[in-house]
Design an enzyme around this catalytic site. Structure first.
Site, PDB file in Angstrom:
ATOM      1  N   GLY A  79      -4.683   0.760   5.176  1.00  0.00           N
ATOM      2  CA  GLY A  79      -3.349   0.386   5.955  1.00  0.00           C
ATOM      3  C   GLY A  79      -3.675  -0.389   7.086  1.00  0.00           C
TER       4      GLY A  79
ATOM      5  N   LYS B 137       0.925  -1.147  -0.006  1.00  0.00           N
ATOM      6  CA  LYS B 137      -0.074  -0.025   0.092  1.00  0.00           C
ATOM      7  C   LYS B 137       0.918   1.407   0.136  1.00  0.00           C
ATOM      8  CE  LYS B 137      -1.788   2.624   2.925  1.00  0.00           C
ATOM      9  NZ  LYS B 137      -1.632   4.139   1.995  1.00  0.00           N
TER      10      LYS B 137
ATOM     11  N   GLY C 277      -5.248   3.198  -1.075  1.00  0.00           N
ATOM     12  CA  GLY C 277      -6.153   3.941   0.016  1.00  0.00           C
ATOM     13  C   GLY C 277      -5.464   4.543   1.051  1.00  0.00           C
ATOM     14  N   THR C 278      -6.212   4.938   1.978  1.00  0.00           N
ATOM     15  CA  THR C 278      -5.769   5.879   3.194  1.00  0.00           C
ATOM     16  C   THR C 278      -5.214   4.883   4.197  1.00  0.00           C
ATOM     17  OG1 THR C 278      -7.896   5.645   4.397  1.00  0.00           O
ATOM     18  CG2 THR C 278      -7.403   7.482   2.945  1.00  0.00           C
ATOM     19  N   GLY C 279      -4.332   5.522   5.082  1.00  0.00           N
ATOM     20  CA  GLY C 279      -3.799   4.658   6.268  1.00  0.00           C
ATOM     21  C   GLY C 279      -4.696   4.230   7.302  1.00  0.00           C
TER      22      GLY C 279
ATOM     23  N   GLU D  19      10.686   1.906   9.757  1.00  0.00           N
ATOM     24  CA  GLU D  19      11.720   3.002   9.418  1.00  0.00           C
ATOM     25  C   GLU D  19      10.977   4.401   9.445  1.00  0.00           C
ATOM     26  OE1 GLU D  19      14.829   2.433   8.599  1.00  0.00           O
ATOM     27  OE2 GLU D  19      14.773   0.178   7.782  1.00  0.00           O
TER      28      GLU D  19
HETATM   29  P1  NAD Z   1       2.729   8.560   7.581  1.00  0.00           P
HETATM   30  O1  NAD Z   1       3.241   7.787   8.679  1.00  0.00           O
HETATM   31  O2  NAD Z   1       1.637   9.541   7.604  1.00  0.00           O
HETATM   32  O3  NAD Z   1       2.298   7.559   6.369  1.00  0.00           O
HETATM   33  C1  NAD Z   1       3.156   6.453   5.716  1.00  0.00           C
HETATM   34  C2  NAD Z   1       2.119   5.366   5.314  1.00  0.00           C
HETATM   35  O4  NAD Z   1       1.447   4.906   6.446  1.00  0.00           O
HETATM   36  C3  NAD Z   1       1.077   5.892   4.197  1.00  0.00           C
HETATM   37  O5  NAD Z   1       0.987   4.775   3.130  1.00  0.00           O
HETATM   38  C4  NAD Z   1      -0.023   5.781   4.958  1.00  0.00           C
HETATM   39  O6  NAD Z   1      -1.325   5.900   4.253  1.00  0.00           O
HETATM   40  C5  NAD Z   1       0.071   4.771   6.192  1.00  0.00           C
HETATM   41  N1  NAD Z   1      -0.714   5.149   7.359  1.00  0.00           N
HETATM   42  C6  NAD Z   1      -1.138   6.070   7.903  1.00  0.00           C
HETATM   43  N2  NAD Z   1      -1.707   5.650   9.207  1.00  0.00           N
HETATM   44  C7  NAD Z   1      -1.730   4.290   9.248  1.00  0.00           C
HETATM   45  C8  NAD Z   1      -2.467   3.454  10.108  1.00  0.00           C
HETATM   46  N3  NAD Z   1      -3.092   3.682  11.205  1.00  0.00           N
HETATM   47  N4  NAD Z   1      -2.073   1.975   9.880  1.00  0.00           N
HETATM   48  C9  NAD Z   1      -1.705   1.576   8.709  1.00  0.00           C
HETATM   49  N5  NAD Z   1      -1.211   2.524   7.601  1.00  0.00           N
HETATM   50  C10 NAD Z   1      -1.121   3.749   8.065  1.00  0.00           C
HETATM   51  O7  NAD Z   1       3.889   9.168   6.879  1.00  0.00           O
HETATM   52  P2  NAD Z   1       4.177  10.299   5.552  1.00  0.00           P
HETATM   53  O8  NAD Z   1       3.797  11.495   6.056  1.00  0.00           O
HETATM   54  O9  NAD Z   1       3.523   9.687   4.405  1.00  0.00           O
HETATM   55  O10 NAD Z   1       5.633  10.172   5.477  1.00  0.00           O
HETATM   56  C11 NAD Z   1       6.512  10.954   6.145  1.00  0.00           C
HETATM   57  C12 NAD Z   1       7.304  10.326   7.300  1.00  0.00           C
HETATM   58  O11 NAD Z   1       8.017   9.160   6.715  1.00  0.00           O
HETATM   59  C13 NAD Z   1       8.378  11.336   7.873  1.00  0.00           C
HETATM   60  O12 NAD Z   1       8.262  11.082   9.335  1.00  0.00           O
HETATM   61  C14 NAD Z   1       9.759  10.663   7.443  1.00  0.00           C
HETATM   62  O13 NAD Z   1      10.754  10.829   8.231  1.00  0.00           O
HETATM   63  C15 NAD Z   1       9.242   9.173   7.214  1.00  0.00           C
HETATM   64  N6  NAD Z   1      10.330   8.420   6.386  1.00  0.00           N
HETATM   65  C16 NAD Z   1      11.305   7.597   6.877  1.00  0.00           C
HETATM   66  C17 NAD Z   1      11.997   7.118   6.137  1.00  0.00           C
HETATM   67  C18 NAD Z   1      13.035   5.917   6.749  1.00  0.00           C
HETATM   68  O14 NAD Z   1      13.618   5.371   6.056  1.00  0.00           O
HETATM   69  N7  NAD Z   1      13.374   6.150   7.993  1.00  0.00           N
HETATM   70  C19 NAD Z   1      12.020   7.368   4.852  1.00  0.00           C
HETATM   71  C20 NAD Z   1      10.974   7.993   4.260  1.00  0.00           C
HETATM   72  C21 NAD Z   1      10.315   8.753   5.168  1.00  0.00           C
END
Ligand code: NAD
Length: 488
Positions: free
Chosen positions: A216, A179, A210-212, A254
C-alpha cells in the site's frame, strides 16, 4: 495419517494482463475455521513499480476510447461476474467470514451493479458553459482522465468496495493499480481472470496483493500515481495523507464511523426494531455504516430495550456457509480480541451487558470451534465519554442509552470525532427534517437504513473522511477539469 494435506490456494499478482508470481507470500486464514487456506503475494516496491508501468503504458489507448466503448466493456465485465455470482459469493464468504447469504444478496450483486451503474452514468455527464456577451467570450469546461489511479480497499466488503473504485476510475478513462486488503484478496484475483474476456485491454486494471505497510505504501509513495482513492481506517488515512503530501496527490478518503440511531417515542417500533438490529449486527457489525450508539427517548426506553434484546438473542451465530445463519465469523483472531476487549471495558466501567459476549454461551458446530465467532452484544447504561461510545468497535456490539429532548440528543449524537452516517426514527415529518439538518453526518437515513442511490454523494464528515463518491462525485474525482475561454 493424512497422506496429502489439502493444497493451498496460491494467488498471483495481475500486471499488464498477466498473472505473475511473487518472491514471497503471506498466509491468509479462513475466519470460520482458523485454518490457513490461501497464500497471498507479499508485494513490495518492485511489483508496484511493474504494475504502475503497465498502467502508464495502457493509459494513452484506454483514455482515448469513447465513453461508449468503455461502457460496453464495463457492462460485459458485470455480466461475467454475475454469471459466476455463486462462485464469487462462496469465495467471499470463505475468505472474509461473512455469511453466504450476505455475500449472495449484498456483496456480489453490488459488485456487479457497480460496473453496470458506472457503465451507464459515464454516458450522461455534461460539462458547463457560460457566456460573457459584453466581452465577446464563451467559457466552457472540459474533463479528462487523470492517469494512473491507486485504489486501496479494506476487508469488510472486499469486492463490493474495490469495484466501487475500479468501475468509476476506468469508466472515466484512467488506468488503475488496485490493492485489496491482504486478508481478503481472493475475489479480486477471481475478477482478474475475467478481465480479458470482458475486453479490458492489458494494463488497464492491475492488481498488486500484499500488506498496507509494504504494498500500500509503495503505491501511495509512487510519483507516477497522481490520485489515491482509499477506504479504510482513519489511522491509515492519516499515514496516507502524510506519505502522499510531498507529491500533492489527489485523495479521496472513506473512513470509519461511530454512527448514531436516534429513536423518538413516536417511532414505529415494529419497523424500527428489526431494522436497528440489522444496522447494528449485519455483516457481524463490520460495516462502516453500522449503528453502534442507539439513543432512545425516555418514554419508550424500557420497552425498546426489552424487545431489542429479545430479538438480538434470536440471531443465529455459526458456520457462514449455512444459509440459516445470521452472524458469521469476524475477520481475524486479533480483531475478535479487540472487539471483545471493548465489552470488558464497558463492564469494568459499570455498564450493563444485556446479551451476548460474557453473558450468554455460544455453541458452535464441530468444524468451527477455532473460528473467530462472537454473539451479538447489547450494552446499556454506558456513559457518553466511554470508549465504547466514542471509538469505532467494528463488530457485533451496540450501545443503547436514553435521552429526553431533541436538542439534547442532537448534541450527544454529534459529540464524537466521526461523522459518517446517522439514522433517525420518528413519524413527525417536521422533526425528521430538523434533526437530519443538524446531524454531523455525510448520510442521514430516516425510518430506514442503508438505502443507497448511487447517483448521490457518499462519504463522511469530520474524521470519517474527505471527499465524496457517487455518480457525479466520482466523475469529478477521477477526472481533471479545465476551463477554456474562447473570444469571438
Ligand atoms: P485499514 O485502514 O487497516 O486497511 C485498509 C486498507 O489500507 C488495506 O488494504 C490495508 O492493507 C491498507 N493499508 C494499511 N496501511 C497502509 C499504509 N500505511 N499505506 C497504504 N495502505 C495501507 O482498514 P481495515 O481494518 O482493512 O478496514 C476497516 C476500516 O475501514 C474501518 O475503520 C471501517 O470503518 C473503514 N471502512 C470505511 C468505509 C467507508 O466507506 N467510509 C467502508 C468500509 C470500511
Amino acid at each position: 495419517t493424512m497422506a496429502h494435506s489439502k493444497a493451498l490456494l496460491v494467488l498471483e499478482n495481475f500486471i499488464g494482463g498477466k498473472f505473475v508470481t511473487c518472491s514471497s507470500y503471506i498466509d491468509s486464514y479462513n475466519p470460520s475455521t482458523g485454518d490457513v487456506y490461501c497464500r497471498v503475494p507479499d508485494s513490495g516496491k518492485e511489483e508496484v513499480e511493474a504494475a504502475v508501468k503497465a498502467a502508464k503504458d495502457a493509459f494513452p489507448i484506454w483514455s482515448s476510447k469513447s465513453p461508449l466503448e468503455r461502457s460496453r466493456i464495463l457492462n460485459k465485465l458485470a455480466d461475467l461476474i454475475e454469471h459466476d455470482l455463486e462462485a464469487f459469493a462462496q469465495a467471499e464468504s470463505k475468505d472474509q467470514g461473512k455469511t453466504i447469504t450476505f455475500a449472495r444478496t449484498v456483496d456480489i450483486p453490488r459488485a456487479v451493479y457497480n460496473f453496470r451503474f458506472f457503465a451507464s452514468s459515464i454516458l450522461h455527464h455534461t460539462t458547463e458553459c457560460t457566456e460573457m456577451a459584453t466581452m465577446g467570450c464563451v467559457h466552457y469546461t472540459s474533463r479528462a482522465p487523470v492517469g494512473v489511479a491507486g485504489l486501496i480497499s479494506p476487508w469488510n466488503l472486499p469486492l463490493y468496495l474495490l469495484t466501487w473504485k475500479i468501475a468509476p476510475a476506468i469508466a472515466c478513462g484512467n488506468t488503475v493499480v488496485a490493492k485489496p486488503s491482504e486478508m481478503t484478496s481472493v475475489t479480486t484475483w477471481m475478477m482478474c481472470k475475467l478481465l480479458e474476456k470482458a475486453g479490458v485491454p492489458h494494463g488497464v486494471v492491475n492488481v498488486v496483493f500484499g500488506t498496507g505497510a509494504k504494498t500500500g505504501e509503495a503505491l501511495v509513495c509512487h510519483p507516477d500515481v497522481p490520485l489515491i482513492s482509499f477506504t479504510g481506517s482513519t489511522l491509515t488515512a492519516q499515514r496516507i495523507t502524510e506519505k502522499s503530501a510531498p507529491h500533492c496527490k489527489r485523495l479521496s478518503l472513506e473512513l470509519g464511523g461511530k454512527n448514531p440511531a436516534i429513536i423518538f417515542d413516536d417511532a414505529d417500533l415494529t419497523q424500527c426494531i428489526p431494522m436497528t438490529l440489522r444496522s447494528s449486527f449485519a455483516n457481524q457489525g463490520e460495516i462502516c455504516l453500522c449503528t453502534s450508539r442507539i439513543f432512545v427517548q425516555r418514554g419508550i426506553y424500557s420497552e425498546f430495550l426489552k424487545r431489542f434484546v429479545a430479538e438480538a438473542k434470536k440471531w443465529k451465530v455459526g458456520n457462514p456457509s449455512d444459509p440459516t445463519v445470521d452472524v458469521g465469523a469476524l475477520i481475524s483472531e486479533e480483531h475478535l480480541e479487540k472487539v471483545r476487549s471493548y465489552v470488558k471495558k464497558a463492564q469494568a466501567e459499570g455498564a450493563r451487558v444485556l446479551c451476548g459476549e460474557g453473558v450468554d454461551s455460544l455453541t458452535l458446530p464441530a468444524g468451527n470451534q477455532k473460528g473467530y465467532f462472537m454473539l451479538p452484544t447489547v450494552i446499556a447504561e454506558v456513559k457518553d465519554e466511554s470508549c465504547c461510545m466514542q471509538e469505532e468497535i467494528f463488530g457485533p456490539v451496540t450501545c443503547v442509552v436514553a435521552f429526553d429532548t431533541e436538542e439534547e440528543v442532537i448534541k450527544r449524537a454529534n459529540s464524537v470525532k466521526y461523522g459518517l452516517a446517522a439514522t433517525v426514527w420518528s413519524s413527525n415529518v417536521g422533526r425528521v427534517h430538523r434533526v437530519a439538518q443538524r446531524l454531523q453526518a455525510g448520510l442521514v437515513w430516516t425510518n430506514c437504513w442503508l438505502v443507497r442511490d448511487l447517483n448521490l454523494p457518499f462519504g463522511g464528515m469530520k474524521a470519517s473522511g474527505i471527499g465524496r463518491e457517487g455518480a457525479k462525485d466520482s466523475y469529478e474525482f477521477f477526472t481533471e477539469v479545465k476551463t477554456i475561454t474562447i473570444k469571438h
